[in-house]
Scaffold this motif. Structure first.
Motif, PDB file in Angstrom:
ATOM      1  N   PRO A   1      21.980 -18.093  11.127  1.00 18.11           N
ATOM      2  CA  PRO A   1      21.000 -19.174  11.236  1.00 18.11           C
ATOM      3  C   PRO A   1      19.607 -18.629  11.508  1.00 18.11           C
ATOM      4  O   PRO A   1      19.439 -17.468  11.877  1.00 18.11           O
ATOM      5  N   ALA A   2      18.612 -19.479  11.318  1.00 14.50           N
ATOM      6  CA  ALA A   2      17.230 -19.057  11.559  1.00 14.50           C
ATOM      7  C   ALA A   2      17.030 -18.666  13.015  1.00 14.50           C
ATOM      8  O   ALA A   2      16.294 -17.737  13.328  1.00 14.50           O
ATOM      9  N   LYS A   3      17.707 -19.352  13.921  1.00 10.23           N
ATOM     10  CA  LYS A   3      17.659 -19.027  15.337  1.00 10.23           C
ATOM     11  C   LYS A   3      19.065 -19.128  15.904  1.00 10.23           C
ATOM     12  O   LYS A   3      19.920 -19.818  15.370  1.00 10.23           O
ATOM     13  N   GLY A   4      19.294 -18.411  16.994  1.00 12.11           N
ATOM     14  CA  GLY A   4      20.586 -18.488  17.648  1.00 12.11           C
ATOM     15  C   GLY A   4      21.533 -17.387  17.219  1.00 12.11           C
ATOM     16  O   GLY A   4      21.132 -16.409  16.576  1.00 12.11           O
ATOM     17  N   PRO A   5      22.820 -17.510  17.563  1.00 10.92           N
ATOM     18  CA  PRO A   5      23.805 -16.447  17.305  1.00 10.92           C
ATOM     19  C   PRO A   5      24.016 -16.194  15.820  1.00 10.92           C
ATOM     20  O   PRO A   5      23.905 -17.095  14.991  1.00 10.92           O
TER      21      PRO A   5
ATOM     22  N   THR B   1      32.188  -9.683  14.635  1.00 13.50           N
ATOM     23  CA  THR B   1      31.119  -9.064  15.403  1.00 13.50           C
ATOM     24  C   THR B   1      29.920  -9.996  15.368  1.00 13.50           C
ATOM     25  O   THR B   1      29.649 -10.643  14.345  1.00 13.50           O
ATOM     26  N   GLY B   2      29.256 -10.127  16.494  1.00 14.13           N
ATOM     27  CA  GLY B   2      28.177 -11.098  16.557  1.00 14.13           C
ATOM     28  C   GLY B   2      27.017 -10.642  17.426  1.00 14.13           C
ATOM     29  O   GLY B   2      27.135  -9.710  18.225  1.00 14.13           O
ATOM     30  N   LEU B   3      25.903 -11.313  17.258  1.00 13.61           N
ATOM     31  CA  LEU B   3      24.714 -11.100  18.073  1.00 13.61           C
ATOM     32  C   LEU B   3      24.294 -12.435  18.666  1.00 13.61           C
ATOM     33  O   LEU B   3      24.073 -13.405  17.943  1.00 13.61           O
ATOM     34  N   VAL B   4      24.217 -12.485  19.983  1.00 14.85           N
ATOM     35  CA  VAL B   4      23.719 -13.672  20.683  1.00 14.85           C
ATOM     36  C   VAL B   4      22.403 -13.287  21.349  1.00 14.85           C
ATOM     37  O   VAL B   4      22.392 -12.581  22.362  1.00 14.85           O
ATOM     38  N   PRO B   5      21.261 -13.694  20.791  1.00 11.74           N
ATOM     39  CA  PRO B   5      19.966 -13.351  21.398  1.00 11.74           C
ATOM     40  C   PRO B   5      19.750 -14.107  22.709  1.00 11.74           C
ATOM     41  O   PRO B   5      20.085 -15.281  22.828  1.00 11.74           O
ATOM     42  N   GLU B   6      19.208 -13.407  23.683  1.00  9.66           N
ATOM     43  CA  GLU B   6      18.810 -14.018  24.953  1.00  9.66           C
ATOM     44  C   GLU B   6      17.464 -13.405  25.333  1.00  9.66           C
ATOM     45  O   GLU B   6      17.389 -12.496  26.161  1.00  9.66           O
ATOM     46  N   PRO B   7      16.383 -13.862  24.714  1.00  7.62           N
ATOM     47  CA  PRO B   7      15.068 -13.221  24.886  1.00  7.62           C
ATOM     48  C   PRO B   7      14.601 -13.110  26.330  1.00  7.62           C
ATOM     49  O   PRO B   7      13.833 -12.206  26.661  1.00  7.62           O
ATOM     50  N   ASP B   8      15.052 -14.014  27.182  1.00  7.00           N
ATOM     51  CA  ASP B   8      14.573 -14.017  28.565  1.00  7.00           C
ATOM     52  C   ASP B   8      15.423 -13.154  29.492  1.00  7.00           C
ATOM     53  O   ASP B   8      15.091 -12.994  30.675  1.00  7.00           O
TER      54      ASP B   8
END
Length: 264
Positions: free
Chosen positions: A47-51, A63-70
């Motif tokens: 998706p454009a944003k999120g996992p 396999t995945g990427l979960v962004p947590e910018p903070d």
């Protein structure tokens, strides 16, 4: 090193540096981290944003990427495998999103190799890997990493600069504690961390440690290199950002060079 080797370099320029564990994460590029054949049979949810998520055709490996910018680690990369599709993971590997992208690429490349080997043979190394632990830590010793055996059933390997380490738990009493863990930067405030759970193939750990100590420099933008590790990095090559010609006020910006983070 005695001084910051990047002081006089253009922040927009590119450099190649070592050691890898102090170079910073590089670009968060899924296609660099995941060398899977998405045009054939692997699925990709981006998706454009999120996992973001990549899944094998058999649905036993993802396999995945979960962004947590903070968060300090800026999110998590996770590799997991389960013997039966949609069941609880049999084993799991996690990396902070701040882990150098080259390490992620090399582990995922080995993961794909294991998957293809299992798919075309009667072996099942994703779940029954017989690679001995020495395959993962002997190369560290050969590159000058220190070795400490502790009475709690663990052994520690520290980088020569003291700003990176690998921990191996050789005496296990359960499956909740990671068998292997690693970090870059100060042990008290690491720049990134990685953990390999009980059951994770040692072959993947060996691919990780081989990439960790690789002498092939990694490419970074000067402005993206962490300030707190710069004095401990070695500059392999440097390039200066090109400026428009003074005789041509409407000069077209230079074409982009090779994608940062790609070392092959």
């Amino acid at each position: 090193m005695s001084s910051d080797p990047f002081n006089n370099l253009d922040p927009d320029g590119e450099v190649k540096v070592l050691p890898r564990h102090l170079a910073g994460p590089g670009p968060t590029d899924l296609r660099t981290a995941w060398p899977f054949p998405f045009e054939e049979d692997w699925s990709l949810t981006q998706p454009a944003k999120g996992p973001a998520l990549a899944t094998s055709p058999c649905l036993r490996l993802w396999t995945g990427l979960v962004p947590e910018p903070d968060s300090r680690g800026k999110g998590k990369w996770t590799i997991a495998a389960n013997r039966v599709p949609f069941a609880a993971p049999t084993w799991q590997i996690t990396f902070d999103a701040t882990t150098p992208i080259e390490l992620l690429h090399d582990v995922h490349t080995e993961l794909l190799d294991l998957y293809l080997e299992d798919r075309h043979s009667d072996r099942d190394r994703l779940f029954e890997d017989d690679t001995p632990p020495q395959e993962a830590y002997t190369p560290l010793l050969a590159r000058g990493w220190s070795h400490q055996v502790k009475t709690d059933g663990t052994q520690l390997f520290h980088a020569p600069d003291g700003l990176g380490g690998v921990r191996h738990r050789y005496a296990t009493t359960g499956t909740d504690t990671p068998i292997w863990s690693a970090w870059g930067g100060s042990p008290s405030e690491p720049s990134w961390r990685a953990q390999f759970s009980f059951g994770a193939p040692t072959t993947l750990v060996a691919a990780f440690t081989a990439s960790l100590i690789s002498t092939e420099p990694v490419r970074r933008s000067v402005g993206d290199i962490p300030f707190h590790t710069r004095r401990n990095l070695y500059l392999a090559t440097a390039t200066t950002a090109r400026q428009p010609s003074p005789s041509s006020p409407a000069a077209v910006p230079p074409a982009a060079g090779p994608a940062p983070g790609r070392t092959r």
